[in-house]
Design an enzyme around this catalytic site. Structure first.
Site, short mmCIF file in Angstrom:
data_model
loop_
_atom_site.label_atom_id
_atom_site.label_comp_id
_atom_site.label_asym_id
_atom_site.label_seq_id
_atom_site.Cartn_x
_atom_site.Cartn_y
_atom_site.Cartn_z
N SER A 125 0.85 -1.19 0.00
CA SER A 125 0.00 0.00 0.00
C SER A 125 0.88 1.23 0.00
O SER A 125 2.03 1.21 0.47
CB SER A 125 -0.90 0.02 1.24
OG SER A 125 -1.58 1.25 1.38
N TYR A 175 -1.58 -1.48 10.29
CA TYR A 175 -1.79 -1.55 8.84
C TYR A 175 -0.58 -1.04 8.07
O TYR A 175 0.00 -1.75 7.24
CB TYR A 175 -3.05 -0.78 8.44
CG TYR A 175 -3.39 -0.95 6.97
CD1 TYR A 175 -4.07 -2.08 6.53
CD2 TYR A 175 -3.00 0.00 6.03
CE1 TYR A 175 -4.35 -2.26 5.18
CE2 TYR A 175 -3.27 -0.17 4.69
CZ TYR A 175 -3.95 -1.30 4.27
OH TYR A 175 -4.22 -1.49 2.93
#
Length: 266
Positions: A140, A154
């Site tokens: 990401s 995350y």
């Protein structure tokens, strides 16, 4: 020659489903795994009809430590091996580290890190032996910029996947195995619906920052073919990743402190 097989995790929706379609369109048979059997079976039927390749639906939960072996056993039962791997399964865990349970965080790590490393470790030797392999780790943009409050692990796990992919890329330069970390920004998928942040991101993120799952999946496929260790799809995301490298850490962290609540539940 028999068609190669691509294994896509988290294939029931979003980038995973789009990746399955992309690989099938390039002549790969596909093995699809996720928890939702009905979604997988529907996608497998669609791919067979559209692309004329074989598609296997292999429901499994990668939160279960036995999940990786279950998927690979299902592939072996078909007499197949994994030639391409897209490690896409993942989700977001809202809340701060102190206010979430360790059981939830441990499950998160199992899916986001342990299963990825285990799956890769178990298919890589065969790829090296056959002198061909493609591995896409869906990381990401969050792994390339400073962390933010909320969703605590995350960005950390995505940063791990970036470094993991870079190391694998270097280790396999002479093996015929290509490894890329795909680092998308905001992508139209079910990700924000599942973690309950859809309203936040819809209101806080301008339309020009969003990409479609098909665009992201295609970029990941192309990066793996070209053996680029990091792929950041979309001009705005490329710019943000470049800026994050040169902006002083305290400035970047202050920006994340002021803007992070627009995108995450804390």
């Amino acid at each position: 020659m028999a068609r190669r097989l691509a294994l896509i995790t988290g294939a029931s929706a979003g980038i995973g489903a789009a990746s399955a379609r992309i690989y099938a369109s390039h002549g790969y048979d596909v093995a699809l795994t996720a928890r939702r059997a009905d979604r997988l079976e529907g996608l497998a039927a669609e791919i067979k009809l559209r692309s004329g390749v074989e598609a296997y639906a292999l429901p499994a939960d990668l939160a279960d430590p036995a999940g990786v072996d279950a998927v690979l056993a299902g592939i072996a039962e078909q007499g197949r091996v994994v030639d391409a791997l897209v490690n896409n399964a993942g989700y977001g865990l809202p809340g701060t580290f102190a206010t979430t349970s360790w059981a939830d965080q441990a499950t998160f790590l199992q899916v986001m890190l342990t299963s990825v490393c285990e799956m890769t470790h178990k298919v890589l030797p065969g790829m090296v032996e056959r002198r061909f392999g493609r591995i896409v780790n869906v990381a990401s943009l969050a792994g390339l910029v400073p962390g933010a409050a909320g969703h605590t692990l995350y960005a950390a796990t995505k940063g791990f996947l970036v470094k993991f992919s870079q190391s694998l890329h270097l280790e396999n330069l002479a093996t015929g195995v290509h490894v890329s970390a795909l680092c998308p920004g905001f992508t139209y998928s079910e990700f924000h619906d599942v973690n309950g942040t859809r309203d936040q991101v819809s209101q806080g993120v301008p339309e020009w920052m969003w990409l479609g799952a098909d665009e992201v999946a295609a970029a990941g496929y192309e990066a793996a073919e070209a053996n680029r260790p990091i792929c950041v799809p979309g001009a705005p995301n490329k710019a943000l990743a470049a800026i994050a490298k040169v902006v002083p850490d305290d400035w970047a962290l202050a920006l994340m402190a002021s803007q992070g609540s627009r995108f995450r539940k804390v």
